[in-house]
Scaffold this motif. Structure first.
Motif, PDB file in Angstrom:
ATOM      1  N   UNK A 102      72.758  46.327  55.798  1.00  0.00           N
ATOM      2  CA  UNK A 102      72.738  46.020  57.087  1.00  0.00           C
ATOM      3  C   UNK A 102      73.906  45.137  57.328  1.00  0.00           C
ATOM      4  N   UNK A 103      73.967  44.053  56.498  1.00  0.00           N
ATOM      5  CA  UNK A 103      75.448  42.965  56.932  1.00  0.00           C
ATOM      6  C   UNK A 103      76.591  43.564  56.992  1.00  0.00           C
ATOM      7  N   UNK A 104      76.807  44.420  56.079  1.00  0.00           N
ATOM      8  CA  UNK A 104      78.137  45.147  56.224  1.00  0.00           C
ATOM      9  C   UNK A 104      78.388  45.997  57.610  1.00  0.00           C
ATOM     10  N   UNK A 105      77.043  46.822  58.069  1.00  0.00           N
ATOM     11  CA  UNK A 105      77.056  47.332  59.240  1.00  0.00           C
ATOM     12  C   UNK A 105      77.280  46.640  60.316  1.00  0.00           C
ATOM     13  N   UNK A 106      76.671  45.172  60.343  1.00  0.00           N
ATOM     14  CA  UNK A 106      77.137  44.265  61.560  1.00  0.00           C
ATOM     15  C   UNK A 106      78.588  43.897  61.528  1.00  0.00           C
ATOM     16  N   UNK A 107      79.068  43.790  60.285  1.00  0.00           N
ATOM     17  CA  UNK A 107      80.518  43.430  60.380  1.00  0.00           C
ATOM     18  C   UNK A 107      81.398  44.563  60.651  1.00  0.00           C
ATOM     19  N   UNK A 108      80.804  45.653  60.311  1.00  0.00           N
ATOM     20  CA  UNK A 108      81.693  46.845  60.835  1.00  0.00           C
ATOM     21  C   UNK A 108      81.607  47.073  62.297  1.00  0.00           C
ATOM     22  N   UNK A 109      80.396  46.678  63.008  1.00  0.00           N
ATOM     23  CA  UNK A 109      80.545  46.354  64.537  1.00  0.00           C
ATOM     24  C   UNK A 109      81.389  45.596  65.077  1.00  0.00           C
ATOM     25  N   UNK A 110      81.566  44.350  64.592  1.00  0.00           N
ATOM     26  CA  UNK A 110      82.354  43.235  64.909  1.00  0.00           C
ATOM     27  C   UNK A 110      83.659  43.526  64.760  1.00  0.00           C
ATOM     28  N   UNK A 111      83.950  44.102  63.690  1.00  0.00           N
ATOM     29  CA  UNK A 111      85.915  44.398  63.517  1.00  0.00           C
ATOM     30  C   UNK A 111      86.124  45.510  64.329  1.00  0.00           C
ATOM     31  N   UNK A 112      85.184  46.266  65.180  1.00  0.00           N
ATOM     32  CA  UNK A 112      85.477  47.627  66.071  1.00  0.00           C
ATOM     33  C   UNK A 112      85.595  48.690  65.279  1.00  0.00           C
ATOM     34  N   UNK A 113      85.502  48.850  64.044  1.00  0.00           N
ATOM     35  CA  UNK A 113      85.454  50.199  63.493  1.00  0.00           C
ATOM     36  C   UNK A 113      84.412  51.036  63.974  1.00  0.00           C
ATOM     37  N   UNK A 114      83.064  50.371  64.505  1.00  0.00           N
ATOM     38  CA  UNK A 114      82.213  50.975  65.166  1.00  0.00           C
ATOM     39  C   UNK A 114      81.683  49.925  66.362  1.00  0.00           C
ATOM     40  N   UNK A 115      80.942  50.667  67.255  1.00  0.00           N
ATOM     41  CA  UNK A 115      80.485  49.665  68.429  1.00  0.00           C
ATOM     42  C   UNK A 115      78.990  50.116  68.759  1.00  0.00           C
ATOM     43  N   UNK A 116      78.539  50.907  68.027  1.00  0.00           N
ATOM     44  CA  UNK A 116      77.055  51.157  68.273  1.00  0.00           C
ATOM     45  C   UNK A 116      76.154  51.551  67.012  1.00  0.00           C
ATOM     46  N   UNK A 117      75.126  51.098  67.011  1.00  0.00           N
ATOM     47  CA  UNK A 117      74.115  51.566  65.825  1.00  0.00           C
ATOM     48  C   UNK A 117      72.769  51.699  66.414  1.00  0.00           C
ATOM     49  N   UNK A 118      71.948  52.640  66.010  1.00  0.00           N
ATOM     50  CA  UNK A 118      70.575  52.968  66.125  1.00  0.00           C
ATOM     51  C   UNK A 118      69.880  52.992  64.947  1.00  0.00           C
ATOM     52  N   UNK A 119      68.508  52.266  64.862  1.00  0.00           N
ATOM     53  CA  UNK A 119      67.973  52.460  63.557  1.00  0.00           C
ATOM     54  C   UNK A 119      66.424  52.595  64.026  1.00  0.00           C
ATOM     55  N   UNK A 120      65.720  53.795  63.980  1.00  0.00           N
ATOM     56  CA  UNK A 120      64.575  54.012  64.175  1.00  0.00           C
ATOM     57  C   UNK A 120      63.490  54.179  62.938  1.00  0.00           C
TER      58      UNK A 120
END
Length: 364
Positions: free
Chosen positions: A266-284
């Motif tokens: 999860x932490x690398x995912x939040x980093x990826x969002x911060x860097x702008x390589x992504x800007x959305x995530x959904x986890x159900x």
């Protein structure tokens, strides 16, 4: 960064750099000392050693602060061979040039005590004061394979995120999509991504000579994102806790390529969002009674919020970091640019209803 937390940031950055060196030395060893916890997740000698290192170093500078971390020392106290290996790993940092950068525990007993400060710690509510949250290695399953992982350090005050400092040995400063578990930095510098509440998010090399360090402020890219700019990060076909088929339909319904960036931790995912390589995530989660763990998210979420992101749970509620070591007041995650969050959340609810998963919605 011009903020009132310069001392906290530098202390954490110094400790993370030394922690990353320890983790890299473990990756290069054939036996990583893996044991299995009660929840069946793996933990290595590096997890224990890094948690002790972070706690000792920050406690030395801020002795009144409290701590929460993923690991406890119970396994070490029962397994003297493992205890000796963790202690020996920490001793690799006992060099003159590192003494000013971090503070080591003085004995194996003190090491275990400090690990347990974290393992028994709770974040607390509005009157809880300053609490540091650690995930010594987020993504242990990929770490032991030499793939992506992160070292997460967060500072909360009164249950609110103040600081985030994340060390990413495998993600370069200029990382571009798609970022995956196999992403590496050819220069072997890695990155530290950090933020202070109200002061923005920044990135710098993890490993570099002081004279070579360039700190870059990350533009608030999520503030100006349009629907056609949405880009996804997720973890696909790896974790059993999430509803993969719903995740895929939600993202594709929004006109976004799936999976996009694909990371276990999860932490690398939040980093990826911060860097702008992504800007959305959904986890159900597959079950409403499944709760996230605070060390996988605290602080790291601030990285995305400081570039214009909004984060709630699947019910649209803010994430409550005061409730305990598990985020039992929240169910899943929905993160997106502020102006697009409502659209993404609505799509989540629509898809779950269409798939007959109404029982996963709070109103069901």
């Amino acid at each position: 960064m011009d903020s009132p937390f310069a001392k906290e940031l530098q202390t954490a950055i110094n400790a993370i750099q030394q922690a990353a060196k320890l983790s890299q030395s473990v990756i290069s060893s054939e036996d990583k000392g893996v044991v299995e916890k009660d929840d069946l997740s793996p933990v290595t000698v590096a997890d224990f050693a890094i948690q002790a290192l972070l706690t000792s170093s920050i406690h030395h500078v801020f002795p009144s602060d409290k701590f929460v971390g993923e690991e406890s020392a119970a396994e070490l106290r029962e397994n003297t061979v493992l205890l000796d290996r963790v202690w020996s790993l920490l001793q690799r940092l006992k060099e003159p040039e590192t003494e000013s950068l971090c503070k080591l525990p003085t004995s194996p007993d003190e090491m275990c005590e400090m690990i347990d400060w974290c393992g028994n710690g709770k974040p607390g509510g509005s009157e809880s004061g300053r609490v540091w949250i650690f995930d010594p290695i987020d993504g242990t399953q990929t770490f032991v394979k030499g793939q992506a992982y992160a070292i997460n350090v967060a500072l909360l005050e009164g249950g609110k995120q103040l600081l985030s400092i994340v060390g990413c040995p495998t993600i370069p400063v200029g990382a571009r999509a798609p970022i995956t578990n196999d992403t590496t930095d050819p220069a072997r510098r890695g990155s530290i991504v950090f933020a202070a509440k109200g002061y923005g998010t920044y990135v710098r090399p993890l490993f570099a000579e002081t004279s070579e360090v360039q700190i870059q402020k990350i533009e608030p890219h999520a503030e100006t994102a349009a629907p056609q700019d949405l880009r996804s990060v997720t973890c696909f076909n790896t974790l059993v806790s999430g509803v993969d088929d719903a995740h895929q339909v939600i993202v594709e319904r929004l006109g976004v390529e799936f999976p996009g960036c694909d990371l276990l931790g999860w932490v690398p995912r939040w980093v990826t969002l911060a860097l702008g390589a992504a800007n959305m995530t959904v986890w159900v989660y597959k079950r409403r009674d499944r709760s996230a763990k605070i060390w996988d998210h605290a602080g790291a979420m601030l990285l995305f919020e400081e570039v214009g992101g909004k984060i709630t749970d699947v019910d649209g509620k803010d994430i409550d970091l005061t409730v305990g070591r598990k985020l039992v007041n929240n169910y899943g995650f929905v993160a997106a640019p502020k102006a697009l969050h409502a659209r993404v959340l609505q799509t989540v609810h629509q898809v779950l209803k269409e798939q007959g998963k109404d029982h996963l919605l709070a109103s069901a």
